[in-house]
Design a protein around this motif. Sequence first.
Motif, PDB file in Angstrom:
ATOM      1  N   VAL A 176      13.628  68.447 130.750  1.00  0.00           N
ATOM      2  CA  VAL A 176      13.875  68.842 129.358  1.00  0.00           C
ATOM      3  C   VAL A 176      14.348  70.285 129.276  1.00  0.00           C
ATOM      4  CG1 VAL A 176      12.404  67.128 128.218  1.00  0.00           C
ATOM      5  CG2 VAL A 176      11.409  69.317 128.925  1.00  0.00           C
ATOM      6  N   GLU A 177      13.865  71.129 130.215  1.00  0.00           N
ATOM      7  CA  GLU A 177      14.325  72.526 130.192  1.00  0.00           C
ATOM      8  C   GLU A 177      15.797  72.607 130.575  1.00  0.00           C
ATOM      9  OE1 GLU A 177      11.328  74.612 132.418  1.00  0.00           O
ATOM     10  OE2 GLU A 177       9.936  74.619 130.711  1.00  0.00           O
ATOM     11  N   HIS A 203      12.768  61.878 125.611  1.00  0.00           N
ATOM     12  CA  HIS A 203      12.124  62.978 126.335  1.00  0.00           C
ATOM     13  C   HIS A 203      12.140  64.248 125.483  1.00  0.00           C
ATOM     14  CE1 HIS A 203      11.672  60.772 130.073  1.00  0.00           C
ATOM     15  NE2 HIS A 203      12.969  60.517 130.152  1.00  0.00           N
ATOM     16  N   MET A 204      13.299  64.553 124.891  1.00  0.00           N
ATOM     17  CA  MET A 204      13.409  65.786 124.102  1.00  0.00           C
ATOM     18  C   MET A 204      12.510  65.737 122.876  1.00  0.00           C
ATOM     19  SD  MET A 204      14.696  68.778 124.206  1.00  0.00           S
ATOM     20  CE  MET A 204      15.965  68.647 125.489  1.00  0.00           C
ATOM     21  N   LEU A 238       9.646  65.932 134.530  1.00  0.00           N
ATOM     22  CA  LEU A 238       9.880  65.843 133.080  1.00  0.00           C
ATOM     23  C   LEU A 238      10.078  67.233 132.482  1.00  0.00           C
ATOM     24  CD1 LEU A 238       7.202  63.143 132.120  1.00  0.00           C
ATOM     25  CD2 LEU A 238       9.691  62.841 132.159  1.00  0.00           C
ATOM     26  N   ILE A 239       9.218  68.169 132.879  1.00  0.00           N
ATOM     27  CA  ILE A 239       9.302  69.531 132.325  1.00  0.00           C
ATOM     28  C   ILE A 239      10.617  70.185 132.742  1.00  0.00           C
ATOM     29  CG2 ILE A 239       8.269  71.836 132.420  1.00  0.00           C
ATOM     30  CD1 ILE A 239       5.514  70.274 132.811  1.00  0.00           C
ATOM     31  N   VAL A 281      19.959  60.830 117.084  1.00  0.00           N
ATOM     32  CA  VAL A 281      20.351  62.237 117.274  1.00  0.00           C
ATOM     33  C   VAL A 281      19.568  62.955 118.367  1.00  0.00           C
ATOM     34  CG1 VAL A 281      21.293  62.654 114.963  1.00  0.00           C
ATOM     35  CG2 VAL A 281      18.844  62.962 115.355  1.00  0.00           C
ATOM     36  N   LEU A 282      18.409  62.421 118.760  1.00  0.00           N
ATOM     37  CA  LEU A 282      17.514  63.149 119.666  1.00  0.00           C
ATOM     38  C   LEU A 282      16.909  62.179 120.678  1.00  0.00           C
ATOM     39  CD1 LEU A 282      16.117  66.006 119.930  1.00  0.00           C
ATOM     40  CD2 LEU A 282      14.207  64.992 118.679  1.00  0.00           C
ATOM     41  N   GLY A 283      16.981  62.530 121.969  1.00  0.00           N
ATOM     42  CA  GLY A 283      16.456  61.649 123.012  1.00  0.00           C
ATOM     43  C   GLY A 283      14.936  61.582 123.017  1.00  0.00           C
ATOM     44  N   MET A 315       7.207  70.332 126.419  1.00  0.00           N
ATOM     45  CA  MET A 315       6.783  69.184 127.218  1.00  0.00           C
ATOM     46  C   MET A 315       5.537  69.507 128.051  1.00  0.00           C
ATOM     47  SD  MET A 315       7.354  66.001 128.205  1.00  0.00           S
ATOM     48  CE  MET A 315       9.054  65.382 128.131  1.00  0.00           C
ATOM     49  N   ALA A 316       5.473  70.719 128.600  1.00  0.00           N
ATOM     50  CA  ALA A 316       4.304  71.087 129.410  1.00  0.00           C
ATOM     51  C   ALA A 316       3.036  71.033 128.564  1.00  0.00           C
ATOM     52  CB  ALA A 316       4.495  72.478 130.012  1.00  0.00           C
ATOM     53  N   HIS A 374       9.283  66.918 123.977  1.00  0.00           N
ATOM     54  CA  HIS A 374       9.395  68.365 124.221  1.00  0.00           C
ATOM     55  C   HIS A 374       9.252  69.126 122.899  1.00  0.00           C
ATOM     56  CE1 HIS A 374      10.419  71.930 126.449  1.00  0.00           C
ATOM     57  NE2 HIS A 374      11.640  72.052 125.982  1.00  0.00           N
ATOM     58  N   LEU A 375       9.973  68.671 121.876  1.00  0.00           N
ATOM     59  CA  LEU A 375       9.901  69.339 120.568  1.00  0.00           C
ATOM     60  C   LEU A 375       8.559  69.100 119.890  1.00  0.00           C
ATOM     61  CD1 LEU A 375      13.476  68.595 119.157  1.00  0.00           C
ATOM     62  CD2 LEU A 375      12.620  70.726 120.131  1.00  0.00           C
ATOM     63  N   VAL A 382      16.348  63.144 133.396  1.00  0.00           N
ATOM     64  CA  VAL A 382      15.864  63.243 132.015  1.00  0.00           C
ATOM     65  C   VAL A 382      17.038  63.354 131.035  1.00  0.00           C
ATOM     66  CG1 VAL A 382      14.738  64.862 130.418  1.00  0.00           C
ATOM     67  CG2 VAL A 382      13.586  64.190 132.550  1.00  0.00           C
ATOM     68  N   ALA A 387      16.987  77.283 127.348  1.00  0.00           N
ATOM     69  CA  ALA A 387      16.072  77.753 126.308  1.00  0.00           C
ATOM     70  C   ALA A 387      14.723  77.085 126.516  1.00  0.00           C
ATOM     71  CB  ALA A 387      16.620  77.412 124.921  1.00  0.00           C
ATOM     72  N   ALA A 388      13.635  77.811 126.320  1.00  0.00           N
ATOM     73  CA  ALA A 388      12.308  77.223 126.492  1.00  0.00           C
ATOM     74  C   ALA A 388      12.149  76.050 125.542  1.00  0.00           C
ATOM     75  CB  ALA A 388      11.228  78.265 126.234  1.00  0.00           C
ATOM     76  N   LEU A 389      12.527  76.258 124.301  1.00  0.00           N
ATOM     77  CA  LEU A 389      12.457  75.204 123.288  1.00  0.00           C
ATOM     78  C   LEU A 389      13.667  75.301 122.371  1.00  0.00           C
ATOM     79  CD1 LEU A 389       8.851  74.931 121.840  1.00  0.00           C
ATOM     80  CD2 LEU A 389      10.204  73.117 122.874  1.00  0.00           C
ATOM     81  N   PRO A 390      14.519  74.277 122.357  1.00  0.00           N
ATOM     82  CA  PRO A 390      15.647  74.309 121.434  1.00  0.00           C
ATOM     83  C   PRO A 390      15.153  73.964 120.033  1.00  0.00           C
ATOM     84  CG  PRO A 390      15.561  72.203 122.558  1.00  0.00           C
ATOM     85  CD  PRO A 390      14.411  73.029 123.090  1.00  0.00           C
ATOM     86  N   SER A 391      15.774  74.470 118.994  1.00  0.00           N
ATOM     87  CA  SER A 391      15.416  73.973 117.660  1.00  0.00           C
ATOM     88  C   SER A 391      16.080  72.606 117.509  1.00  0.00           C
ATOM     89  CB  SER A 391      15.848  74.954 116.581  1.00  0.00           C
ATOM     90  OG  SER A 391      17.229  75.170 116.645  1.00  0.00           O
ATOM     91  N   TRP A 392      17.379  72.551 117.642  1.00  0.00           N
ATOM     92  CA  TRP A 392      18.063  71.268 117.774  1.00  0.00           C
ATOM     93  C   TRP A 392      19.081  71.480 118.867  1.00  0.00           C
ATOM     94  CZ3 TRP A 392      16.833  66.689 115.778  1.00  0.00           C
ATOM     95  CH2 TRP A 392      15.995  66.668 114.657  1.00  0.00           C
ATOM     96  N   SER A 393      18.683  71.207 120.106  1.00  0.00           N
ATOM     97  CA  SER A 393      19.554  71.511 121.227  1.00  0.00           C
ATOM     98  C   SER A 393      20.820  70.677 121.156  1.00  0.00           C
ATOM     99  CB  SER A 393      18.837  71.213 122.536  1.00  0.00           C
ATOM    100  OG  SER A 393      19.763  71.152 123.584  1.00  0.00           O
ATOM    101  N   ALA A 442      20.785  67.980 123.673  1.00  0.00           N
ATOM    102  CA  ALA A 442      19.850  66.881 123.443  1.00  0.00           C
ATOM    103  C   ALA A 442      20.426  65.871 122.471  1.00  0.00           C
ATOM    104  CB  ALA A 442      18.534  67.412 122.888  1.00  0.00           C
ATOM    105  N   ALA A 461      17.943  70.163 130.077  1.00  0.00           N
ATOM    106  CA  ALA A 461      18.665  69.579 128.937  1.00  0.00           C
ATOM    107  C   ALA A 461      18.749  70.557 127.773  1.00  0.00           C
ATOM    108  CB  ALA A 461      17.983  68.283 128.493  1.00  0.00           C
ATOM    109  N   ALA A 462      17.729  71.406 127.633  1.00  0.00           N
ATOM    110  CA  ALA A 462      17.724  72.394 126.551  1.00  0.00           C
ATOM    111  C   ALA A 462      18.605  73.592 126.891  1.00  0.00           C
ATOM    112  CB  ALA A 462      16.295  72.841 126.260  1.00  0.00           C
TER     113      ALA A 462
END
Lengths: 296, 296
Positions: free
Chosen positions: B277-278, A230-231, B273-274, A226-228, A242-243, A234-235, B209, B284-290, B293, B280-281
């Motif tokens: 993922v951004e 890289h992601m 990488l940063i 369900v989730l890559g 990720m940063a 990030h999570l 990514v 959004a800075a951080l997806p809960s469940w993008s 993704a 891919a999201a």
Amino acid sequence: MTADANTRDIAIIGAGLIGTAWTALFAHHGFRVRLWDPHAAALDKAVGQIPGLLAQLAQIAEAKGGAEWITRCDRLHDAVAGAALIQENAPEDIPLKHALLAEIEEAMAVEAIIASSTSALTWSELAPGLRDPARLITAHPFNPPHLIPLVELFGADDARLDRAEAIYRAADRMPVRLRKDATGHIANRLASALWREAVFMVQEGIADVEAIDAALVNGPGLRWSVLGAHMAYHLGGGAQGMAGYLAHLGPSQERRWAALGAPVLSPEVCAALIEGVETAAGGAALPSWSRTAMRR
Amino acid sequence: MTADANTRDIAIIGAGLIGTAWTALFAHHGFRVRLWDPHAAALDKAVGQIPGLLAQLAQIAEAKGGAEWITRCDRLHDAVAGAALIQENAPEDIPLKHALLAEIEEAMAVEAIIASSTSALTWSELAPGLRDPARLITAHPFNPPHLIPLVELFGADDARLDRAEAIYRAADRMPVRLRKDATGHIANRLASALWREAVFMVQEGIADVEAIDAALVNGPGLRWSVLGAHMAYHLGGGAQGMAGYLAHLGPSQERRWAALGAPVLSPEVCAALIEGVETAAGGAALPSWSRTAMRR
């Protein structure tokens, strides 16, 4: 023939496991499929297997077509002429594929796409077989192609890549594009990297074959369905994503990478792998879907 | 106190994300759980989060217990005394864990098990913190522990490993045993090996990514959620299984391994990488469940 008309016409070249699965997939999604193979026995076998594959597909998504959308062709020209996409599934042999690609190129519509299912070869190795290499893309499915959505695309002509992507999406696939030609595309490079460490752990006696497979299936495999990768980092990186992960744990990840193994498939390691999968298969030489190999 | 009685008593030491998830898991499965943390604020936060975790668990399997099975403890001794299994979830700091393990050892029943959730450390690094190292096992869950079944076990005392395994199975976990202590246990070694190649492909510009994650989730990740890596090669080896695969394709797999990458987390790679993922999201800075993704 209009562009609209022939985008529903697909040629499948080669009626082995992969070609047969493509045939069922496209027919299920309402494409007209013409299937050719140099061996009549292979065509017979494919025709016999297709109803079973169509039945599997019907459990996943509503059928827009079926066996009646499939034409068995005795001549390559009959399959290729007028098709928008020609999916090639010949053995992984460069001279053989070059000869076949040249023959397809003679018969195909000028704007059509030849999509090679090649796993082991690259676009750059196959392209010299054509007068116009722009007609060729690689479109690598993940086995079994009628069940696993991934199709990995590479080619030189963006317009053809766009058209191919639209066709695969209409067949409910997930096309993914490479920016650069690479042996193993994306997925088999990931699989090879993971298996290398799995073999290393067997070589070093860290864990049994069966334990390693159980850890994968009940742990990261479940997440990666369900989730890559890289992601996931990030999570896992906290509020900074990720940063934050790279700033705080990048150095430790690099140390971890340096500690991963480079196993050798020695006779001893091969024997441990063979014994391990046979144990995991519960004594059966080959499980169809072994209970012990699978998640509970 | 009889052995039967206290096999249902679990102590959770440390009320962060992992300890809180263990607490909910064991309570859901009908264990009496006593939760301790040195910080009252952490206990407050855990107590607030547990109902939500229990609700998730109730969607997966019928509840044999619930929040009323959980006792909040203000003293470590009250949590540990009489527990059959003491699950330790302290920060990954060796001196801190050694001091904590010594304190637990003073309070615990002689035959109880201290199970460390440590991810980054090994049994060999933690064992010197105890008078009797046989009391310690590592029991590494895969995050989030209440949802992912895997628990990776290592220890020196087979009887305690057997008892721990029975307890985890009763909490619907899939315990897997290492034969040798190893940094990263099994699953994080596999994850690290896979991510190394995923980062290498970004470094080399082979794919984005987002494309790499999509290839994983729609291809091998889907397979590995039901079938292990070793078993996949066994099934892919034809009639001879793994033996046939190794005989025919072992050498090409070794060449493939040699061609895998060893990326460096340079500023350029980190930036890619940063940014990846951004993208891919979806901004959004951080997806809960993008959505992007995840598998479609």
